[in-house]
Design an enzyme around this catalytic site. Sequence first.
Site, PDB file in Angstrom:
ATOM      1  CG  PHE A  48      -1.842   1.087   1.424  1.00 34.48           C
ATOM      2  CD1 PHE A  48      -3.110   1.016   0.859  1.00 34.48           C
ATOM      3  CD2 PHE A  48      -1.507   2.206   2.167  1.00 34.48           C
ATOM      4  CE1 PHE A  48      -4.020   2.047   1.032  1.00 34.48           C
ATOM      5  CE2 PHE A  48      -2.406   3.243   2.345  1.00 34.48           C
ATOM      6  CZ  PHE A  48      -3.667   3.162   1.770  1.00 34.48           C
ATOM      7  CG  ASN A 149      -3.841   3.652   7.407  1.00 40.53           C
ATOM      8  OD1 ASN A 149      -5.065   3.519   7.298  1.00 40.53           O
ATOM      9  ND2 ASN A 149      -3.087   4.082   6.418  1.00 40.53           N
ATOM     10  N   PRO A 150      -5.507   0.568   9.264  1.00 43.71           N
ATOM     11  CG  PRO A 150      -7.587   0.044  10.199  1.00 43.71           C
ATOM     12  CD  PRO A 150      -6.562   1.156  10.094  1.00 43.71           C
TER      13      PRO A 150
HETATM   14  C1  LIG Z   1      -4.177   0.640   4.587  1.00 45.90           C
HETATM   15  S1  LIG Z   1      -2.684  -0.327   4.582  1.00 45.90           S
HETATM   16  C2  LIG Z   1      -1.727   0.739   5.655  1.00 45.90           C
HETATM   17  C3  LIG Z   1      -0.256   0.545   5.565  1.00 45.90           C
HETATM   18  C4  LIG Z   1       0.552   1.583   6.387  1.00 45.90           C
HETATM   19  N1  LIG Z   1       0.223   1.513   7.789  1.00 45.90           N
HETATM   20  C5  LIG Z   1       0.337   2.993   5.876  1.00 45.90           C
HETATM   21  O1  LIG Z   1      -0.282   3.792   6.574  1.00 45.90           O
HETATM   22  O2  LIG Z   1       0.777   3.287   4.744  1.00 45.90           O
HETATM   23  C6  LIG Z   1      -3.140  -1.696   5.638  1.00 45.90           C
HETATM   24  C7  LIG Z   1      -2.053  -2.746   5.856  1.00 45.90           C
HETATM   25  O3  LIG Z   1      -2.560  -3.699   6.800  1.00 45.90           O
HETATM   26  C8  LIG Z   1      -2.160  -5.011   6.431  1.00 45.90           C
HETATM   27  N2  LIG Z   1      -3.107  -5.918   7.081  1.00 45.90           N
HETATM   28  C9  LIG Z   1      -4.399  -6.176   6.729  1.00 45.90           C
HETATM   29  N3  LIG Z   1      -4.978  -6.998   7.614  1.00 45.90           N
HETATM   30  C10 LIG Z   1      -4.027  -7.269   8.561  1.00 45.90           C
HETATM   31  C11 LIG Z   1      -4.023  -8.054   9.733  1.00 45.90           C
HETATM   32  N4  LIG Z   1      -5.119  -8.721  10.149  1.00 45.90           N
HETATM   33  N5  LIG Z   1      -2.888  -8.131  10.462  1.00 45.90           N
HETATM   34  C12 LIG Z   1      -1.761  -7.444  10.060  1.00 45.90           C
HETATM   35  N6  LIG Z   1      -1.714  -6.669   8.959  1.00 45.90           N
HETATM   36  C13 LIG Z   1      -2.838  -6.582   8.216  1.00 45.90           C
HETATM   37  C14 LIG Z   1      -2.190  -4.975   4.925  1.00 45.90           C
HETATM   38  O4  LIG Z   1      -1.383  -6.000   4.379  1.00 45.90           O
HETATM   39  C15 LIG Z   1      -1.660  -3.566   4.650  1.00 45.90           C
HETATM   40  O5  LIG Z   1      -0.263  -3.587   4.525  1.00 45.90           O
END
Ligand SMILES: C[S@@+](CC[C@H](N)C(=O)[O-])C[C@H]1O[C@@H](n2cnc3c(N)ncnc32)[C@H](O)[C@@H]1O
Length: 242
Positions: A48, A149-150
């Site tokens: 992302f 930031n999910p």
């Molecule tokens: C919206 S992106 C945000 C990435 C970063 N924090 C940013 O702000 O640029 C969400 C991230 O959460 C990860 N992700 C989704 N579900 C997850 C989970 N259950 N546990 C850990 N990581 C997760 C995704 O792979 C992705 O990299």
Amino acid sequence: MLIDSFSAPQRAVFDELIAERAKRVPLQHLIGTVAFGPIDIAVGPGVFVPRPETELLVAWALDRPLPPSPVAVDFCSGTGAIALAVAHARPDARVYAVELDPDALAWLRRNASLRIGAGDTPIEVIAGDVTDPAVTAALDGRVDLLLCNPPYVPEGTPVPAEVADHDPADAVFGGPDGLTVIRPVVVRAAALLGTGGWVGIEHDEAHGHAVADLFADAGGFTEIEVHPDLAGRPRFTTARRV
Ligand SMILES: C[S@@+](CC[C@H](N)C(=O)[O-])C[C@H]1O[C@@H](n2cnc3c(N)ncnc32)[C@H](O)[C@@H]1O
């Protein structure tokens, strides 16, 4: 008079980049980096692209009255932008970055080592699911700052081609109402934070007060606040552990 100072090979590279961008390949993928506050983050296919609105979440966090040598955790870390920005601003902090996706983890580890090269304090990468209590159980009760930031866009929401075709779907969409990851993260926040610890979660503008309600329903939180993005839309919610 304008002079075309490109050499022929440079012009060919430029034309190719313009053609890719015209196909809606994100500019950040073409450049290979994105500025996130004062630091540069490497990005590309499989992870992302960090967004400017997330800088507001980090700015809020860095404004908290954190104790010396705070423990900070970045849930859903992606490239590691949040964790690395906190580590850059707070060299005394112990920062953990938790991410599930193997492709994102490769970018996270790469960015983490690049920042060590830049002189920043190393962050600790944890591979795993943020909703699984076992993954971060060792930090329970010890965290001063939890940022997340999910994936939060409700499934079925139309998104631009740059997002649909280039951001991983699991990084963007958070289930039917966009709260599938956020609900258990609120529960984990209650367990991870020590008394007086802070939590901030980015969310969809459509969520309005929904995340604030989750904190209120969970109990154990005070100072629950919904924050607007630069366009005035509700985009992250914060709370403090009592
Ligand atoms: C919206 S992106 C945000 C990435 C970063 N924090 C940013 O702000 O640029 C969400 C991230 O959460 C990860 N992700 C989704 N579900 C997850 C989970 N259950 N546990 C850990 N990581 C997760 C995704 O792979 C992705 O990299």
